[in-house]
Write a protein that holds these residues in place. Structure first.
Motif, short mmCIF file in Angstrom:
data_model
loop_
_atom_site.label_atom_id
_atom_site.label_comp_id
_atom_site.label_asym_id
_atom_site.label_seq_id
_atom_site.Cartn_x
_atom_site.Cartn_y
_atom_site.Cartn_z
N ALA A 246 0.82 -1.21 0.00
CA ALA A 246 0.00 0.00 0.00
C ALA A 246 0.85 1.26 0.00
CB ALA A 246 -0.94 0.00 1.21
N GLN A 247 2.14 1.14 0.29
CA GLN A 247 3.02 2.31 0.35
C GLN A 247 3.75 2.57 -0.98
OE1 GLN A 247 2.78 4.13 3.11
NE2 GLN A 247 1.38 2.53 3.83
N ILE A 248 3.55 1.69 -1.96
CA ILE A 248 4.24 1.86 -3.25
C ILE A 248 3.72 3.11 -3.96
CG2 ILE A 248 4.62 0.86 -5.53
CD1 ILE A 248 4.50 -1.90 -4.25
N ALA A 249 4.64 3.95 -4.40
CA ALA A 249 4.27 5.21 -5.05
C ALA A 249 3.43 4.96 -6.30
CB ALA A 249 5.53 5.99 -5.41
N LYS A 250 2.44 5.82 -6.52
CA LYS A 250 1.55 5.79 -7.69
C LYS A 250 0.58 4.60 -7.68
CE LYS A 250 3.64 9.33 -9.62
NZ LYS A 250 2.96 10.65 -9.78
N LEU A 251 0.61 3.80 -6.63
CA LEU A 251 -0.25 2.61 -6.56
C LEU A 251 -1.36 2.85 -5.55
CD1 LEU A 251 -0.56 -0.33 -7.61
CD2 LEU A 251 0.85 -1.06 -5.67
N GLU A 252 -2.60 2.95 -6.04
CA GLU A 252 -3.74 3.18 -5.14
C GLU A 252 -4.37 1.84 -4.75
OE1 GLU A 252 -8.01 5.56 -4.79
OE2 GLU A 252 -6.96 5.53 -6.72
N THR A 253 -4.62 1.68 -3.47
CA THR A 253 -5.16 0.42 -2.96
C THR A 253 -6.68 0.45 -2.89
OG1 THR A 253 -3.16 0.10 -1.62
CG2 THR A 253 -5.10 -1.21 -1.03
N PHE A 254 -7.30 -0.57 -3.51
CA PHE A 254 -8.75 -0.73 -3.46
C PHE A 254 -9.06 -2.00 -2.66
CE2 PHE A 254 -8.52 2.29 -6.76
CZ PHE A 254 -9.79 2.80 -7.01
#
Length: 338
Positions: A246-254
């Protein structure tokens, strides 16, 4: 009750217009797609206690490409809503209980519905749901990269395929990333979807590999959709393992949850997904759930609701529910049984 109609390019802009024109207490009572691809919504504003009913507001001129047939039908349904059965708190609470809405939530919704001072029960319940309900659909044309997380069997892989299908329809280059290489047939299933959708497929066995793949997709302006292994978000150890993703840049968590689950379990799972870092929610298997308690519990938690799905088929739509559609779902069964 004050009624107004708004036209916009999409639902997000329509909701913004409603808020700007009628304030935060306005309730969406109906919506229609226009011929040109836009939307028309009809909003209502209840009368507060000891306050005279507001004067009717003149309706704006419909956009040229909206058919008179759709407009007239929408207005007719809104007029019919005002003449239905009188509001009954006990009847409303019975309907919520029948759908297994958690007691605390059911009481809160019933109390807010009473305060709406609307004679129609559907509109009163829609008003109450609007107070606790946030809709934030995924803008597939602008999304960069998304991560789908949730319990086993929630339908994450099918959701990944649905989103990829919509992205391909919009002409976007898309990569499906499978991170559940140990699951039985998980990669093979995603591979099949990728082949049929003409999408690229990548497999990642660690957070570092996912991060590298996402960075590569972002650099190439390719939409990345990451499918993950199922887990119980309420398990602190499992949640910790996924928190790095969830902390990866540009990656939104759904977060992805199924409407079939017990409503209180759903509420706990959504709360845990929010703690993990999820920013929005997708609720699946709505077509299979005979009781809507799970869906309502999910929709009224901290996470905004992005979409619901009513079919496991990739061609099925990613729906954007409204407070009115949820209210009808909760009350129609009761009325049809009379």
């Amino acid at each position: 009750m004050q009624l107004r109609t708004f036209h916009a390019k999409n639902m997000k802009e329509a909701l913004a217009s409603v808020r700007a024109g009628m304030g935060p207490d306005a309730v969406i009572i109906a919506s229609e797609k226009t011929k040109g691809g836009g939307v028309m919504v009809r909003a209502a504003l209840g009368v507060t206690e000891n306050e005279p009913e507001p004067a009717a507001v003149a309706e704006p001129t419909p956009v040229a490409d909206f058919s008179a047939h759709c407009r007239d039908g929408l207005l007719r349904r809104a007029d019919e809503a005002a003449t239905r059965a009188s509001f009954s708190r006990s009847e409303l609470f019975a309907a919520l209980n029948r759908h297994r809405v958690p007691d605390q939530l059911a009481h809160a919704l019933a109390e807010t519905a009473v305060k709406a001072q609307l004679t129609d029960m559907t509109l009163a319940l829609a008003f109450a749901l609007e107070k606790r309900f946030k809709i934030q659909p995924l803008d597939i044309g602008a999304a960069t990269a998304i991560l789908l997380v949730g319990p086993n069997g929630a339908g994450k892989t099918a959701v990944a395929a649905k989103i990829a299908a919509h992205a391909r329809l919009e002409g976007r280059r898309t990569t499906l990333i499978a991170s559940d290489s140990g699951g039985a047939g998980a990669v093979a299933r995603l591979e099949t979807f990728a082949r049929h959708l003409d999408c690229a497929l990548a497999v990642a066995d660690s957070a570092a590999q996912i991060k590298a793949l996402v960075s590569e997709c972002v650099a190439k302006k390719t939409f990345a959709i990451v499918d993950t292994a199922g887990f119980d978000p309420r398990n602190s150890k499992a949640r910790t393992a996924f928190s790095a993703l969830a902390q990866i840049a540009k990656l939104e968590t759904f977060g992805v949850v199924a409407a079939l689950n017990d409503a209180e379990d759903v509420a706990e799972i959504v709360e845990a997904l929010a703690a993990l870092g999820a920013s929005r929610l997708i609720v699946t298997q709505v077509d299979l759930a005979r009781r809507a308690g799970g869906l309502i519990a999910a929709a009224t938690q901290a996470l905004p609701l992005a979409h619901i799905t009513r079919t496991p088929f990739v061609a099925g739509d990613l729906e954007q529910p409204s407070s009115l559609s949820l209210a009808r779902l909760l009350l129609d069964e009761q009325r049809s049984a009379r």
